[in-house]
Design a protein around this motif. Structure first.
Motif, PDB file in Angstrom:
ATOM      1  N   LEU A   1       0.804  -1.219   0.000  1.00 27.78           N
ATOM      2  CA  LEU A   1       0.000   0.000   0.000  1.00 27.78           C
ATOM      3  C   LEU A   1       0.838   1.271   0.000  1.00 27.78           C
ATOM      4  O   LEU A   1       0.292   2.364  -0.202  1.00 27.78           O
ATOM      5  CB  LEU A   1      -0.960  -0.003   1.190  1.00 27.78           C
ATOM      6  N   GLY A   2       2.121   1.166   0.254  1.00 27.38           N
ATOM      7  CA  GLY A   2       3.012   2.309   0.069  1.00 27.38           C
ATOM      8  C   GLY A   2       3.090   3.313   1.191  1.00 27.38           C
ATOM      9  O   GLY A   2       3.552   4.440   0.990  1.00 27.38           O
ATOM     10  N   TYR A   3       2.665   2.942   2.404  1.00 29.93           N
ATOM     11  CA  TYR A   3       2.799   3.858   3.534  1.00 29.93           C
ATOM     12  C   TYR A   3       4.203   3.765   4.127  1.00 29.93           C
ATOM     13  O   TYR A   3       4.770   2.665   4.234  1.00 29.93           O
ATOM     14  CB  TYR A   3       1.794   3.528   4.643  1.00 29.93           C
ATOM     15  N   SER A   4       4.764   4.901   4.521  1.00 25.51           N
ATOM     16  CA  SER A   4       5.974   4.870   5.332  1.00 25.51           C
ATOM     17  C   SER A   4       5.555   4.660   6.780  1.00 25.51           C
ATOM     18  O   SER A   4       4.396   4.886   7.149  1.00 25.51           O
ATOM     19  CB  SER A   4       6.760   6.175   5.201  1.00 25.51           C
ATOM     20  N   ILE A   5       6.503   4.239   7.618  1.00 19.96           N
ATOM     21  CA  ILE A   5       6.163   4.005   9.016  1.00 19.96           C
ATOM     22  C   ILE A   5       5.731   5.300   9.687  1.00 19.96           C
ATOM     23  O   ILE A   5       4.762   5.325  10.459  1.00 19.96           O
ATOM     24  CB  ILE A   5       7.336   3.346   9.762  1.00 19.96           C
ATOM     25  N   GLU A   6       6.421   6.413   9.376  1.00 23.38           N
ATOM     26  CA  GLU A   6       6.005   7.679   9.994  1.00 23.38           C
ATOM     27  C   GLU A   6       4.615   8.109   9.531  1.00 23.38           C
ATOM     28  O   GLU A   6       3.857   8.736  10.282  1.00 23.38           O
ATOM     29  CB  GLU A   6       7.021   8.793   9.741  1.00 23.38           C
ATOM     30  N   ASP A   7       4.252   7.764   8.285  1.00 18.38           N
ATOM     31  CA  ASP A   7       2.906   8.093   7.807  1.00 18.38           C
ATOM     32  C   ASP A   7       1.829   7.290   8.543  1.00 18.38           C
ATOM     33  O   ASP A   7       0.703   7.763   8.711  1.00 18.38           O
ATOM     34  CB  ASP A   7       2.789   7.845   6.308  1.00 18.38           C
ATOM     35  N   LEU A   8       2.173   6.088   8.994  1.00 23.19           N
ATOM     36  CA  LEU A   8       1.212   5.288   9.744  1.00 23.19           C
ATOM     37  C   LEU A   8       0.856   5.938  11.074  1.00 23.19           C
ATOM     38  O   LEU A   8      -0.170   5.615  11.678  1.00 23.19           O
ATOM     39  CB  LEU A   8       1.763   3.877   9.991  1.00 23.19           C
ATOM     40  N   MET A   9       1.687   6.881  11.523  1.00 25.70           N
ATOM     41  CA  MET A   9       1.394   7.596  12.763  1.00 25.70           C
ATOM     42  C   MET A   9       0.118   8.420  12.636  1.00 25.70           C
ATOM     43  O   MET A   9      -0.496   8.792  13.650  1.00 25.70           O
ATOM     44  CB  MET A   9       2.585   8.482  13.130  1.00 25.70           C
ATOM     45  N   TYR A  10      -0.330   8.677  11.417  1.00 26.21           N
ATOM     46  CA  TYR A  10      -1.590   9.390  11.192  1.00 26.21           C
ATOM     47  C   TYR A  10      -2.773   8.612  11.772  1.00 26.21           C
ATOM     48  O   TYR A  10      -3.856   9.171  11.971  1.00 26.21           O
ATOM     49  CB  TYR A  10      -1.782   9.631   9.700  1.00 26.21           C
ATOM     50  N   MET A  11      -2.563   7.332  12.064  1.00 29.55           N
ATOM     51  CA  MET A  11      -3.600   6.549  12.735  1.00 29.55           C
ATOM     52  C   MET A  11      -4.051   7.226  14.025  1.00 29.55           C
ATOM     53  O   MET A  11      -5.210   7.089  14.439  1.00 29.55           O
ATOM     54  CB  MET A  11      -3.077   5.145  13.055  1.00 29.55           C
ATOM     55  N   GLY A  12      -3.142   7.953  14.686  1.00 31.72           N
ATOM     56  CA  GLY A  12      -3.504   8.634  15.911  1.00 31.72           C
ATOM     57  C   GLY A  12      -4.636   9.620  15.712  1.00 31.72           C
ATOM     58  O   GLY A  12      -5.450   9.853  16.624  1.00 31.72           O
ATOM     59  N   TYR A  13      -4.707  10.222  14.531  1.00 29.81           N
ATOM     60  CA  TYR A  13      -5.823  11.112  14.194  1.00 29.81           C
ATOM     61  C   TYR A  13      -7.025  10.320  13.669  1.00 29.81           C
ATOM     62  O   TYR A  13      -8.175  10.610  14.014  1.00 29.81           O
ATOM     63  CB  TYR A  13      -5.393  12.134  13.147  1.00 29.81           C
ATOM     64  N   LEU A  14      -6.788   9.325  12.838  1.00 28.41           N
ATOM     65  CA  LEU A  14      -7.883   8.605  12.197  1.00 28.41           C
ATOM     66  C   LEU A  14      -8.711   7.775  13.171  1.00 28.41           C
ATOM     67  O   LEU A  14      -9.928   7.628  13.001  1.00 28.41           O
ATOM     68  CB  LEU A  14      -7.321   7.693  11.103  1.00 28.41           C
ATOM     69  N   LEU A  15      -8.069   7.218  14.184  1.00 32.35           N
ATOM     70  CA  LEU A  15      -8.771   6.327  15.102  1.00 32.35           C
ATOM     71  C   LEU A  15      -9.838   7.043  15.922  1.00 32.35           C
ATOM     72  O   LEU A  15     -10.876   6.454  16.266  1.00 32.35           O
ATOM     73  CB  LEU A  15      -7.770   5.655  16.051  1.00 32.35           C
ATOM     74  N   VAL A  16      -9.604   8.308  16.248  1.00 39.53           N
ATOM     75  CA  VAL A  16     -10.554   9.021  17.109  1.00 39.53           C
ATOM     76  C   VAL A  16     -11.911   9.169  16.423  1.00 39.53           C
ATOM     77  O   VAL A  16     -12.946   8.776  16.988  1.00 39.53           O
ATOM     78  CB  VAL A  16      -9.971  10.376  17.551  1.00 39.53           C
ATOM     79  N   PRO A  17     -11.985   9.710  15.206  1.00 40.71           N
ATOM     80  CA  PRO A  17     -13.305   9.769  14.557  1.00 40.71           C
ATOM     81  C   PRO A  17     -13.888   8.399  14.264  1.00 40.71           C
ATOM     82  O   PRO A  17     -15.114   8.230  14.300  1.00 40.71           O
ATOM     83  CB  PRO A  17     -13.036  10.557  13.267  1.00 40.71           C
ATOM     84  N   TYR A  18     -13.039   7.411  13.998  1.00 41.69           N
ATOM     85  CA  TYR A  18     -13.575   6.071  13.766  1.00 41.69           C
ATOM     86  C   TYR A  18     -14.306   5.573  15.010  1.00 41.69           C
ATOM     87  O   TYR A  18     -15.382   4.970  14.913  1.00 41.69           O
ATOM     88  CB  TYR A  18     -12.461   5.097  13.390  1.00 41.69           C
ATOM     89  N   GLY A  19     -13.735   5.857  16.194  1.00 33.13           N
ATOM     90  CA  GLY A  19     -14.408   5.468  17.423  1.00 33.13           C
ATOM     91  C   GLY A  19     -15.775   6.108  17.550  1.00 33.13           C
ATOM     92  O   GLY A  19     -16.748   5.458  17.954  1.00 33.13           O
ATOM     93  N   GLY A  20     -15.871   7.398  17.198  1.00 33.41           N
ATOM     94  CA  GLY A  20     -17.154   8.087  17.278  1.00 33.41           C
ATOM     95  C   GLY A  20     -18.150   7.605  16.247  1.00 33.41           C
ATOM     96  O   GLY A  20     -19.338   7.391  16.542  1.00 33.41           O
ATOM     97  N   LEU A  21     -17.695   7.421  15.001  1.00 34.12           N
ATOM     98  CA  LEU A  21     -18.588   6.982  13.923  1.00 34.12           C
ATOM     99  C   LEU A  21     -19.100   5.563  14.166  1.00 34.12           C
ATOM    100  O   LEU A  21     -20.268   5.255  13.937  1.00 34.12           O
ATOM    101  CB  LEU A  21     -17.861   7.062  12.586  1.00 34.12           C
ATOM    102  N   ARG A  22     -18.225   4.698  14.642  1.00 33.12           N
ATOM    103  CA  ARG A  22     -18.638   3.316  14.909  1.00 33.12           C
ATOM    104  C   ARG A  22     -19.590   3.256  16.103  1.00 33.12           C
ATOM    105  O   ARG A  22     -20.506   2.423  16.134  1.00 33.12           O
ATOM    106  CB  ARG A  22     -17.395   2.465  15.167  1.00 33.12           C
ATOM    107  N   ASP A  23     -19.392   4.169  17.062  1.00 31.00           N
ATOM    108  CA  ASP A  23     -20.236   4.187  18.249  1.00 31.00           C
ATOM    109  C   ASP A  23     -21.684   4.513  17.907  1.00 31.00           C
ATOM    110  O   ASP A  23     -22.608   4.038  18.576  1.00 31.00           O
ATOM    111  CB  ASP A  23     -19.676   5.206  19.242  1.00 31.00           C
TER     112      ASP A  23
END
Length: 371
Positions: free
Chosen positions: A155-177
């Protein structure tokens, strides 16, 4: 001492709120029952990290301490009760610490010690230090395995780019809730900040049509372009927040009944009327996830008469994280650099990193430390 761990490690230490950080050499933490020691590859920097550590936000913190929040790293050593994690494995290190015998004893590692006796005990006596370091000791539950080959090669992500998960996970928690489903129309408000912009990306990945609200028209345009670049099939509309409740309500209703709302109102906008406008546009049995700091009041007739669900949500669950990683590894979000542009800094560049994090905000932007 675990055989693969060095005797000492470097870390950013905050001796007291407002004092600034110092790079120090500390004894390397050792694995115990229920824990893992992770070698940090990339540690995230929040847009408001500077305000936490200089005292502007008045978050309670146990000092002296190592700063940070979530991170990406490799398992360096494991407690004797680990059964699935393996040394060298790439993991997302989650900053949300919960009491095992009381989930309400919750705090955010490196951000706040929380407000309960239980969370303060854990923050001060057990899981004390954050991730702005070469190593961190965390609960086994907070290490989420990542398929490095799939994410970084296919998928072509760098490891530092995967750190964006810290932002993505928060709205996912709200949307899934609030059970957002494919085909739903979701209002994200405001959508021009780090978590709001990430929320638009996540809602699109979940199959939703998104109405992004914000005051900054230029940033709304950039958000729309960024999402369409990575997911050209996405349906993302934008609505400018004018401050006139009736006008904003009419603008939202022009797109038809709204199924759900994800709100990330920052403290400085607590008195804004945009959420009242969004709720007014909700359909019968619409749902609202409140993840911000809005000072909210609305007509009882709308809430009761339309069976509206209002749910507060802090962060996300472990199950949310595991499900989100499946989505990411399936390629449901933009690939590689279409997802995020990450600026990186070393530990001794912490002042520049926090300044950059405060400015480099919005969808597809992140700052990370490379210890």
């Amino acid at each position: 001492m675990a055989p693969d761990l060095p005797p000492q490690y470097r870390a950013l230490v905050l001796d007291s709120i407002g004092a600034g950080f110092t790079v120090k050499t500390l004894p390397t933490p050792q694995p115990t029952f229920g824990s893992a020691v992770v070698q940090i590859v990339a540690a995230g920097a929040l847009s408001y990290h500077r305000e936490i550590y200089n005292g502007q936000r008045h978050y309670p913190l146990p000092t002296p301490m190592v700063g940070g929040y979530s991170a990406i790293g490799r398992i360096a050593a494991l407690g004797p009760d680990a059964t699935a994690l393996q040394a060298g494995q790439l993991v997302f290190v989650d900053c949300v610490i919960r009491g095992r015998d009381d989930p309400s004893a919750l705090y955010l590692l490196g951000i706040s010690e929380g407000h309960s006796d239980g969370s303060k005990k854990l923050a001060r006596e057990v899981w004390h230090d954050g991730t702005l370091a070469e190593f961190v000791k965390v609960p086994l539950d907070n290490c989420i395995p990542l398929d490095e080959a799939r994410l970084c090669q296919t998928l072509g992500y760098s490891i530092e780019d995967l750190m964006y998960m810290g932002y993505l996970l928060v709205p996912y928690g709200g949307l899934r809730d609030i059970r957002v489903e494919p085909g739903d129309t979701v209002v994200v408000c405001p959508a021009t900040g780090g978590f709001g912009g990430a929320g638009v990306l996540v809602a699109v990945a979940m199959g939703a049509r998104v109405i992004a609200m914000g005051r900054n028209e230029q940033e709304l345009e950039r958000l729309q372009e960024h999402v369409h670049k990575g997911t050209p099939w996405a349906c993302v509309e934008t609505v400018k927040i004018t401050g006139d409740e009736a006008i904003d309500t009419a603008s939202l209703k022009a797109y038809g009944p709204v199924d759900a709302i994800l709100d990330f109102t920052p403290p400085v906008a607590a008195k804004s009327t945009h959420l009242k406008s969004a709720v007014a546009a909700l359909r019968y049995e619409g749902r609202v996830s409140l993840m911000g700091f809005v000072d909210f009041s609305v007509s009882d007739m709308k809430i009761v008469g339309s069976n509206i669900t209002l749910k507060g949500k802090l962060m996300y669950s472990r199950e949310d994280m595991l499900q989100f990683v499946k989505m990411l590894e399936m390629g449901l979000l933009p690939k590689g650099k279409d997802l995020v542009d990450t600026r990186t800094f070393r530990l001794d560049e912490w002042e520049e990193a926090f300044d950059a994090a405060a400015q480099w905000t919005g969808v597809g932007r992140a700052v990370a430390f490379l210890p």
